[in-house]
Scaffold this motif. Structure first.
Motif, PDB file in Angstrom:
ATOM      1  N   THR A 196       0.821  -1.209   0.000  1.00 42.00           N
ATOM      2  CA  THR A 196       0.000   0.000   0.000  1.00 42.00           C
ATOM      3  C   THR A 196       0.854   1.259   0.000  1.00 42.00           C
ATOM      4  OG1 THR A 196      -0.127  -0.065   2.420  1.00 42.00           O
ATOM      5  CG2 THR A 196      -1.874  -1.176   1.192  1.00 42.00           C
ATOM      6  N   THR A 197       2.158   1.094  -0.317  1.00 46.35           N
ATOM      7  CA  THR A 197       3.133   2.192  -0.396  1.00 46.35           C
ATOM      8  C   THR A 197       3.353   2.887   0.933  1.00 46.35           C
ATOM      9  OG1 THR A 197       1.545   3.916  -1.042  1.00 46.35           O
ATOM     10  CG2 THR A 197       2.504   2.568  -2.813  1.00 46.35           C
ATOM     11  N   GLN A 198       3.036   2.247   2.032  1.00 41.94           N
ATOM     12  CA  GLN A 198       3.342   2.798   3.347  1.00 41.94           C
ATOM     13  C   GLN A 198       4.756   2.392   3.728  1.00 41.94           C
ATOM     14  OE1 GLN A 198       1.735   4.794   5.894  1.00 41.94           O
ATOM     15  NE2 GLN A 198       3.852   4.622   6.572  1.00 41.94           N
ATOM     16  N   GLY A 199       5.583   3.367   4.044  1.00 41.28           N
ATOM     17  CA  GLY A 199       6.963   3.085   4.415  1.00 41.28           C
ATOM     18  C   GLY A 199       7.098   2.775   5.899  1.00 41.28           C
ATOM     19  N   TYR A 200       8.006   1.868   6.224  1.00 43.65           N
ATOM     20  CA  TYR A 200       8.271   1.494   7.609  1.00 43.65           C
ATOM     21  C   TYR A 200       9.777   1.492   7.847  1.00 43.65           C
ATOM     22  CZ  TYR A 200       3.427  -0.121   7.944  1.00 43.65           C
ATOM     23  OH  TYR A 200       2.056  -0.191   7.950  1.00 43.65           O
ATOM     24  N   GLU A 210      23.046 -12.592  29.530  1.00 37.97           N
ATOM     25  CA  GLU A 210      23.342 -13.896  30.138  1.00 37.97           C
ATOM     26  C   GLU A 210      24.434 -14.616  29.352  1.00 37.97           C
ATOM     27  OE1 GLU A 210      19.656 -15.978  30.400  1.00 37.97           O
ATOM     28  OE2 GLU A 210      18.926 -14.785  32.099  1.00 37.97           O
ATOM     29  N   GLU A 211      25.489 -13.857  29.019  1.00 39.95           N
ATOM     30  CA  GLU A 211      26.678 -14.362  28.338  1.00 39.95           C
ATOM     31  C   GLU A 211      26.384 -14.904  26.948  1.00 39.95           C
ATOM     32  OE1 GLU A 211      28.950 -17.045  30.677  1.00 39.95           O
ATOM     33  OE2 GLU A 211      29.016 -15.748  32.438  1.00 39.95           O
ATOM     34  N   LYS A 212      25.278 -14.494  26.357  1.00 40.33           N
ATOM     35  CA  LYS A 212      24.940 -14.903  24.995  1.00 40.33           C
ATOM     36  C   LYS A 212      24.574 -13.674  24.183  1.00 40.33           C
ATOM     37  CE  LYS A 212      23.226 -19.533  26.167  1.00 40.33           C
ATOM     38  NZ  LYS A 212      22.057 -20.453  26.094  1.00 40.33           N
ATOM     39  N   LEU A 213      24.871 -13.724  22.893  1.00 36.19           N
ATOM     40  CA  LEU A 213      24.507 -12.634  22.001  1.00 36.19           C
ATOM     41  C   LEU A 213      23.014 -12.712  21.720  1.00 36.19           C
ATOM     42  CD1 LEU A 213      25.676 -10.272  20.404  1.00 36.19           C
ATOM     43  CD2 LEU A 213      25.927 -11.797  18.460  1.00 36.19           C
ATOM     44  N   SER A 214      22.310 -11.634  22.016  1.00 34.67           N
ATOM     45  CA  SER A 214      20.853 -11.603  21.875  1.00 34.67           C
ATOM     46  C   SER A 214      20.441 -10.504  20.908  1.00 34.67           C
ATOM     47  CB  SER A 214      20.190 -11.370  23.240  1.00 34.67           C
ATOM     48  OG  SER A 214      20.565 -12.373  24.160  1.00 34.67           O
ATOM     49  N   THR A 215      19.287 -10.702  20.317  1.00 39.01           N
ATOM     50  CA  THR A 215      18.736  -9.738  19.363  1.00 39.01           C
ATOM     51  C   THR A 215      17.296  -9.440  19.732  1.00 39.01           C
ATOM     52  OG1 THR A 215      20.152 -10.543  17.577  1.00 39.01           O
ATOM     53  CG2 THR A 215      18.199  -9.304  16.940  1.00 39.01           C
ATOM     54  N   ALA A 216      16.920  -8.171  19.664  1.00 36.63           N
ATOM     55  CA  ALA A 216      15.542  -7.766  19.936  1.00 36.63           C
ATOM     56  C   ALA A 216      15.114  -6.733  18.910  1.00 36.63           C
ATOM     57  CB  ALA A 216      15.411  -7.184  21.343  1.00 36.63           C
ATOM     58  N   THR A 217      13.854  -6.817  18.504  1.00 35.83           N
ATOM     59  CA  THR A 217      13.290  -5.801  17.625  1.00 35.83           C
ATOM     60  C   THR A 217      12.868  -4.622  18.486  1.00 35.83           C
ATOM     61  OG1 THR A 217      12.465  -7.507  16.129  1.00 35.83           O
ATOM     62  CG2 THR A 217      11.544  -5.309  15.895  1.00 35.83           C
ATOM     63  N   LEU A 218      13.534  -3.500  18.316  1.00 33.08           N
ATOM     64  CA  LEU A 218      13.249  -2.329  19.142  1.00 33.08           C
ATOM     65  C   LEU A 218      12.086  -1.516  18.606  1.00 33.08           C
ATOM     66  CD1 LEU A 218      16.898  -1.113  19.873  1.00 33.08           C
ATOM     67  CD2 LEU A 218      15.516  -2.784  21.117  1.00 33.08           C
ATOM     68  N   GLY A 219      11.801  -1.614  17.329  1.00 31.78           N
ATOM     69  CA  GLY A 219      10.676  -0.859  16.797  1.00 31.78           C
ATOM     70  C   GLY A 219      10.454  -1.099  15.325  1.00 31.78           C
ATOM     71  N   VAL A 220       9.183  -1.093  14.916  1.00 32.91           N
ATOM     72  CA  VAL A 220       8.778  -1.092  13.512  1.00 32.91           C
ATOM     73  C   VAL A 220       7.857   0.107  13.367  1.00 32.91           C
ATOM     74  CG1 VAL A 220       7.667  -2.354  11.642  1.00 32.91           C
ATOM     75  CG2 VAL A 220       8.913  -3.603  13.406  1.00 32.91           C
ATOM     76  N   ILE A 221       8.386   1.180  12.791  1.00 30.81           N
ATOM     77  CA  ILE A 221       7.705   2.466  12.850  1.00 30.81           C
ATOM     78  C   ILE A 221       7.259   2.906  11.465  1.00 30.81           C
ATOM     79  CG2 ILE A 221       7.876   4.764  13.875  1.00 30.81           C
ATOM     80  CD1 ILE A 221      10.726   3.748  14.790  1.00 30.81           C
ATOM     81  N   PRO A 222       5.996   3.308  11.311  1.00 31.06           N
ATOM     82  CA  PRO A 222       5.571   3.882  10.027  1.00 31.06           C
ATOM     83  C   PRO A 222       6.321   5.182   9.756  1.00 31.06           C
ATOM     84  CG  PRO A 222       3.685   3.275  11.385  1.00 31.06           C
ATOM     85  CD  PRO A 222       4.892   3.182  12.256  1.00 31.06           C
ATOM     86  N   ILE A 223       6.783   5.346   8.530  1.00 30.06           N
ATOM     87  CA  ILE A 223       7.461   6.575   8.144  1.00 30.06           C
ATOM     88  C   ILE A 223       6.400   7.542   7.627  1.00 30.06           C
ATOM     89  CG2 ILE A 223       9.214   7.605   6.644  1.00 30.06           C
ATOM     90  CD1 ILE A 223      10.592   4.901   6.556  1.00 30.06           C
TER      91      ILE A 223
END
Length: 666
Positions: A196-200, A210-223
């Motif tokens: 729908t041509t909406q940018g994010y 806890e001594e491991k490499l972790s990844t988290a999604t901090l945000g999915v923001i509409p532009i």
């Protein structure tokens, strides 16, 4: 005529059975009688607004009423009799869900069991990317009732506006709690546009937990507007302000000018995505094998690889570009022809060959080109026999082009392994960029059988590939393949050697106990980065007020194993330990020299565990752990884009712009 008119006027829609007429002030309204719903609608001469209400909020009850036995059109009930009959009819057709609500045997909305089941439903929706309309599906409702008859599924609106919103807020709070004791994070961010041509804008965070490499999604923001560097800066800051305790070590993005400028405006260290660099090297290298290639048309040639324009290929030419474009047409033909696929399956079955699906390439990842060529080569002559039977002789490859395919695969295989390794997010990857580049060049030069200063007019090299789980020898004897190989060697040196001069990749390679200086291609680049690391160590030690640290190592040197290593160029390294020379210089030099003089460890060493338990120098350990969290590529944010794309484009989900953020924050 009047009698028929009277009979027609006595007909009444079943929709009226769901509402009751009440007086409210100076006007009349209709109140919904469905259990749990007290919506009031204005009076009108028809049932349109009431029918829309049932379709939006009570679709199950509406379907049951529509599918039930309707009143005979020629019956002569009056209005009261008809209302009673319809009420009896609806009572007979009461669904199990409605019966549970009316009988009072369902869980109380405030009960702990109901809340636990609602949470489980939300997890099911989020983890499996299910549409919200699943709660309206009859089969799913029957399945849930069979599991627990007392549980009533929430409505789609309640699921979207209440349950998912609560889960989202708790997830954000949970991530905030995790990041409270975290001092440093690295981020990746990437843009994406929906159908729908909406940018994010997607922002991911990478840190050690806890001594491991972790990844988290901090945000999915509409532009909200254009993706300018200034707008990106504001959006990224709006995400990071939720986590005020952390400091961003580095941002990894593609090489877009707006992405880099946003980093400059935020005064963050930036590192280009290594996977995008490899993508560019390979795709431009393929394009340059086209006879009519022009340096000003690089982007056009890259796009032409994935189109089906017959004018792009000169059938008389044998080139890497033409072979790939022809194979793309073959893949497209089999992708659209079910009869050709059935013939291919039968042909492979008769030849007692393994059924192999022809991969379809895409312009997002160049690996798809490799997998397409690999699938076509594995199928072999069976595929070309089917093309002949189908009358598609124009899609057949010449013997010279068929001979070129395994050579292309042999040349591209090091890039496939490198892209896969650098795209991980559960282990440190920034420390692998420079060693992986060295490995690519080592394998490509072994194909050419060339040293740095040696030039050979005609090269013939042998490379091992696998076909049908059997090792086969492929001879690189085609002049087209040799030119392609030289082009990739040149481009790799030009594009990838810059990582040896970047702080993040340079420091992390030196601080990887498996590589140290042996991971570098250029000795001068190694010495430069070692000097910069000494200065960084001095600064950290001064900050920590550590002027006298006793140099005692609790780490025993681990001998290099003799097994075949993942990084093949390490096999020929001889390990020597230089005499230590303690100078009256800064303690930083003493500690760094001691680390560098220790033998490199084996390939199975866990880098994070090594530095977490390193007690010889806390400052050096802190620097290593700070840089090891940086990802080598922006693939983590691209993976979120794919998830958001699957979510937002699902029409049954009826998502709001912020709903994608709720789903991908797991």
């Amino acid at each position: 005529m009047s009698q028929n008119t009277a009979q027609k006027r006595t007909k009444r829609s079943f929709v009226w059975g769901f509402f009751e007429k009440i007086n409210k002030g100076n006007s009349n309204v209709f109140r919904c009688k469905v259990a749990g719903c007290k919506t009031e609608l204005s009076c009108s001469g028809n049932t349109t607004n009431r029918r829309y209400h049932l379709q939006s909020h009570h679709p199950v009850e509406l379907r049951e009423a529509q599918s039930g036995n309707r009143m005979s059109s020629d019956s002569s009930f009056n209005d009261d009799e008809r209302d009673n009959a319809e009420g009896m009819h609806h009572q007979k057709q009461t669904s199990m869900r409605k019966y549970i609500k009316q009988s009072g045997i369902s869980y109380n909305p405030a009960s702990q069991k109901k809340k636990e089941l609602d949470k489980a439903l939300v997890r099911f929706i989020v983890k499996d990317i299910q549409p919200l309309a699943v709660v309206d599906d009859d089969g799913f409702a029957e399945f849930v009732h069979a599991l627990d008859p007392r549980y009533c599924l929430p409505s789609r609106r309640h699921l979207r506006d209440v349950l998912l919103e609560q889960a989202y807020q708790k997830t954000v709070q949970h991530i905030g709690e995790i990041l409270k004791p975290i001092k440093f994070i690295a981020i990746t961010y990437d843009g994406w546009t929906s159908r729908t041509t909406q940018g994010y804008l997607v922002v991911t965070g990478h840190f050690i937990f806890e001594e491991k490499l972790s990844t988290a999604t901090l945000g999915v923001i509409p532009i909200p507007s254009r993706s300018t560097s200034k707008n990106l800066k504001e959006l990224i800051f709006s995400v990071l302000k939720r986590f005020p305790n952390v400091s961003v070590v580095c941002a990894v993005t593609d090489s877009g000018s707006n992405m880099i400028s946003a980093c400059d405006l935020m005064k963050m260290r930036h590192m280009p995505c290594a996977a995008h660099k490899i993508q560019r090297i390979v795709m431009v290298g393929i394009s340059k094998t086209e006879r009519s290639f022009s340096s000003k048309e690089t982007e056009d040639f890259v796009e032409k690889i994935f189109c089906d324009d017959n004018d792009n290929v000169q059938n008389c030419d044998v080139s890497v570009y033409n072979v790939i474009v022809k194979c793309k047409r073959i893949a497209t033909f089999f992708h659209h022809s079910s009869s050709a696929n059935r013939s291919l399956e039968q042909e492979l079955h008769n030849a007692k060959r393994q059924l192999t699906k022809i991969s379809q390439p895409n312009n997002t990842r160049w690996n798809s080109v490799y997998y397409m060529l690999e699938s076509i080569w594995k199928i072999g002559e069976a595929l070309f026999a089917v093309l002949s039977k189908c009358g598609k002789w124009e899609l057949d490859l010449t013997p010279a082009e068929k001979h070129l395919i395994p050579q292309i695969l042999a040349i591209l295989k090091p890039f496939v392994k490198a892209t896969t390794k650098l795209s991980g997010d559960s282990y440190p990857t920034v420390n692998l960029i420079i060693p992986t580049t060295k490995q690519i060049l080592t394998e490509l030069n072994s194909l050419l059988s060339l040293s740095d200063n040696e030039v050979v007019e005609e090269e013939t090299t042998v490379f091992e590939v696998s076909e049908n789980n059997k090792d086969a020898k492929v001879v690189i004897d085609s002049q087209e393949a040799i030119c392609f190989l030289k082009q990739l060697v040149s481009s790799t040196r030009e594009k990838m050697l810059e990582y040896e001069t970047r702080t993040a990749s340079g420091f992390s390679t030196i601080l990887d106990p498996r590589f140290k200086k042996h991971g570098f291609i250029s000795e001068s680049n190694y010495r430069m980065m070692a000097e910069k690391l000494k200065e960084e160590l001095k600064t950290v030690m001064a900050t920590q007020n550590r002027t006298h640290i006793e140099c005692t190592s609790s780490i025993e040197p681990v001998p290099c194993v003799s097994k075949r290593a993942e990084y093949t160029f390490l096999n020929n390294i001889t390990f020597t330990r230089h005499d230590r020379s303690i100078h009256s210089t800064a303690q930083a030099i003493v500690h760094l020299n001691k680390y560098l003089e220790d033998p490199i460890t084996n390939e199975t060493t866990d880098v994070l565990s090594f530095w977490t338990n390193y007690t010889a120098c806390e400052a050096l350990s802190a620097i290593a752990l700070r840089f090891m969290i940086i990802p080598a590529s922006s693939v983590p944010s691209e993976r979120v884009n794919s998830t958001a794309g699957n979510t937002i484009t699902d029409k049954r989900a009826r998502l709001t712009p912020t709903f994608a953020e709720q789903l991908v924050l797991k």
